[in-house]
Design an enzyme around this catalytic site. Structure first.
Site, PDB file in Angstrom:
ATOM      1  N   ALA A 157       1.362   3.531   7.666  1.00  0.00           N
ATOM      2  CA  ALA A 157       1.572   4.987   7.912  1.00  0.00           C
ATOM      3  C   ALA A 157       0.569   5.888   8.385  1.00  0.00           C
ATOM      4  O   ALA A 157       0.515   6.955   8.823  1.00  0.00           O
ATOM      5  CB  ALA A 157       2.499   5.643   6.582  1.00  0.00           C
ATOM      6  N   ASN A 177       0.785  -1.141  -0.108  1.00  0.00           N
ATOM      7  CA  ASN A 177      -0.001  -0.078   0.106  1.00  0.00           C
ATOM      8  C   ASN A 177       0.807   1.317  -0.071  1.00  0.00           C
ATOM      9  O   ASN A 177       0.996   1.887  -1.124  1.00  0.00           O
ATOM     10  CB  ASN A 177      -0.887   0.099   1.324  1.00  0.00           C
ATOM     11  CG  ASN A 177      -1.993   1.205   1.166  1.00  0.00           C
ATOM     12  OD1 ASN A 177      -1.664   1.946   0.394  1.00  0.00           O
ATOM     13  ND2 ASN A 177      -2.608   1.278   2.331  1.00  0.00           N
ATOM     14  N   ASP A 178       1.471   1.435   1.039  1.00  0.00           N
ATOM     15  CA  ASP A 178       2.278   2.897   1.254  1.00  0.00           C
ATOM     16  C   ASP A 178       3.433   3.009   0.323  1.00  0.00           C
ATOM     17  O   ASP A 178       3.609   4.304  -0.195  1.00  0.00           O
ATOM     18  CB  ASP A 178       3.018   2.871   2.565  1.00  0.00           C
ATOM     19  CG  ASP A 178       1.793   3.101   3.759  1.00  0.00           C
ATOM     20  OD1 ASP A 178       0.712   3.542   3.422  1.00  0.00           O
ATOM     21  OD2 ASP A 178       2.135   2.688   4.819  1.00  0.00           O
ATOM     22  N   VAL A 179       3.871   1.801  -0.346  1.00  0.00           N
ATOM     23  CA  VAL A 179       5.105   1.908  -1.021  1.00  0.00           C
ATOM     24  C   VAL A 179       4.480   2.164  -2.412  1.00  0.00           C
ATOM     25  O   VAL A 179       5.320   2.427  -3.493  1.00  0.00           O
ATOM     26  CB  VAL A 179       5.797   0.560  -1.206  1.00  0.00           C
ATOM     27  CG1 VAL A 179       6.610   0.324   0.050  1.00  0.00           C
ATOM     28  CG2 VAL A 179       5.010  -0.498  -1.628  1.00  0.00           C
TER      29      VAL A 179
END
Lengths: 466, 103
Positions: free
Chosen positions: A435, A394-396
């Site tokens: 995050a 997700n965050d990446v």
């Protein structure tokens, strides 16, 4: 018996073999040979030490029995452990190295004559400093790794544990440690030595509890580094070249890995160590949650999209490891390849819970390593790719890292999945990633959300492909 | 003037850090997990200290406190050595190149 000089040469040889073991890892072809060098180096070091000790009666018998016990436990774990549990295994192993370092230091302190360090109560100052440093770093590695192990295993919550005055407390403990070692050198008191060990054990716990679950790649690398420095400290005490060389190698290896991991998140090392990051952001993001339109699809849509694509890039993340979806994923890719689709894998440096975690899982599922690419190698290919299949990451992939300087992940290198013609997100819900920030990609026109367990969804897609 | 042997060991230490630095940067990122497990295994060379500590002294005193700590360290290090090298071997055996002849 064996002369001291000859012994030192043998230790040097095993040190060189350990360097070659690491060197072998520069490519998968040479890596197996490298591992063999490592084993030979270790055998030489153990062999010559036993010969030099020259005790072939009771002590030797105990030694062999203990080696066999420890060895069988180790071998059993090594063969049984599932690849998804690699991070906690490594953390567990680090704790053993740390504790072994503490034990050797204690033994050297209690019986310094054996190592030519003086006599009890009259140990050489330099040796005393070296052994307290070795014991202290070893103790920190031990308890720190145990906490990391518990967090990775899920026995302890992965969320950071912070309290007021935490950093101040750590600072005080650090100062106490230094002064204890100073007074230990002056008084040679047993009690001070035990206090150094005890406080270090406490510091290890305090250092790791504030660090969140997804920062584990940094923590594991850092503890890897510590275990090396502890070994080097003991190596200085025992005046043993093999230990000094190995300790330095392992110490710098862990430090480099921590650096790579921090860079993968665009965070400074201290920022990670001081911890408490994920917790504060999560609360702020929940209140700003508004309903935005999302296109969600099913396995049929996904299969249709990918079947008709000419190229697909797979982006695996920790969610794939949790769902154990790597084998299903490989089958899906095989089915796609049968349809003439070109498939590659893109791995973000901090995907998963330890450096290289995704690569091992894909290798386990028989994905050839030359289909798997690192961020820099593949990032430009997203622009020419038809479908990006994001599974458990997700965050990446969050483009906010490039656009919003306020975002906690601003500046983090991301995989440019948004540039591909369409994006498939396999996710259980719209919940933000670790995050704690929303991913704008979820709401874009060319994104199709596949709400399901990663493994189940992938299996569904396979059914629709065949 | 004699140079303290400590300085020699310290030189070895510093040079080894540099070797480690360059060698580890050349490790391919896809092998970072095996790198961690193998460094873990080799750092268990601390077992040499454990062996010396455990086998010190006369046989009738082999179970002195100092020796016992040595023996304990031997078990811990042995778990690590066997576990570390074998699990690395197991991982590395999985890394395969694309097969040219499709089955």
């Amino acid at each position: 018996m064996i002369s001291a000089n000859l012994l030192a040469i043998f230790y040097l040889i095993s040190g060189v073999l350990f360097i070659l073991a690491l060197r072998g890892l520069s490519s998968p072809e040479t890596s197996r040979q490298g591992n063999l060098f490592g084993i030979i180096g270790m055998t030489i070091a153990i062999g010559v030490t036993i010969i030099s000790a020259g005790n072939f009666s009771t002590g030797f018998l105990y030694l062999i029995i203990l080696l066999l016990i420890g060895g069988s436990i180790g071998a059993f774990i090594a063969f049984k452990i599932p690849m998804t549990a690699m991070p906690e295994l490594v953390a567990g192993f680090h704790s053993l190295v740390g504790l072994a370092a503490v034990f050797v230091a204690i033994s050297a302190f209690l019986n310094p004559e054996v190592f030519n360090l003086g006599s009890p109560g009259n140990i050489k100052i330099a040796s005393l400093i070296e052994m307290s440093l070795g014991a202290s770093i070893g103790a920190i590695t031990f308890t720190g790794s145990i906490i990391a192990f518990l967090k990775l295993r899920g026995i302890m919550s992965g969320s950071p544990i912070t309290f007021i005055g935490q950093h101040f407390l750590n600072l005080i403990l650090g100062i106490i440690l230094v002064s204890l070692i100073f007074f230990l050198c002056k008084t040679q008191s047993n009690n001070l030595f035990w206090m150094v060990v005890t406080i270090s054990l406490l510091v290890g716990i305090l250092l790791i509890i504030p660090i969140g679950g997804a920062d584990m790649p940094v923590v594991i690398s850092m503890l890897n580094s510590y275990s090396g420095w502890a070994a080097a400290g003991i190596g200085f005490t025992l005046e043993n070249t093999a230990l000094i060389i190995t300790g330095a190698l392992v110490g710098s290896s862990g430090a480099i890995l921590s650096y790579i991991m921090c860079k993968g998140m665009n965070r400074s090392f201290f920022n990670v160590i001081l911890g408490g990051w994920g917790a504060t952001d999560q609360s702020s993001s929940t209140k700003s949650k508004e309903q935005k339109p999302v296109k969600s699809g099913n396995a049929e849509d996904a299969a249709f999209l990918m079947k008709n694509a000419s190229s697909v890039i797979i982006v695996p993340g920790y969610g794939m490891a949790v769902a154990q979806a790597q084998h299903a994923l490989r089958e899906m890719v095989d089915a796609l390849k049968k349809n003439g689709v070109k498939v590659t894998y893109a791995i973000h440096p901090v995907a998963g819970r330890m450096p290289g975690h995704m690569n091992v899982l894909l290798a386990e599922a028989n994905v050839p390593y030359d289909e798997v690419f690192e961020l820099e190698e593949i990032n430009n290919d997203f622009a020419n790719c038809d479908v990006a299949y994001v599974i458990g990451a997700n965050d990446v992939t969050n483009p906010i890292a490039k656009t919003d300087p306020q975002s906690p992940i601003y500046g983090m290198p991301i995989l440019d999945v948004e540039k591909s013609k369409s994006v498939l997100f396999v996710k259980r819900s719209l919940s933000p990633g670790y995050a704690g920030i929303d991913n704008d990609l979820f709401y874009r026109d060319n994104t199709l959300m596949l709400f399901a367990d990663a493994k189940k969804m992938t299996e569904e897609i396979i059914k629709n492909l065949n | 003037m004699e140079i303290d042997p400590f300085i020699f060991r310290f030189s070895i230490f510093i040079l080894s850090i540099f070797i480690g630095y360059y060698v580890v940067w050349s490790v391919t990122p896809s092998l970072h997990t095996p790198l961690m497990s193998v460094t873990n295994a080799i750092s268990s060379v601390i077992i040499v200290g454990a062996i010396i500590a455990a086998l010190a002294g006369e046989n009738q005193n082999i179970l002195d406190t100092a020796n016992i700590f040595g023996f304990l360290a031997i078990i811990l290090a042995a778990v690590n050595i066997f576990g570390g090298f074998l699990v690395t071997q197991r991982m590395l055996a999985m890394y395969k190149k694309k097969k040219k002849d499709k089955k």
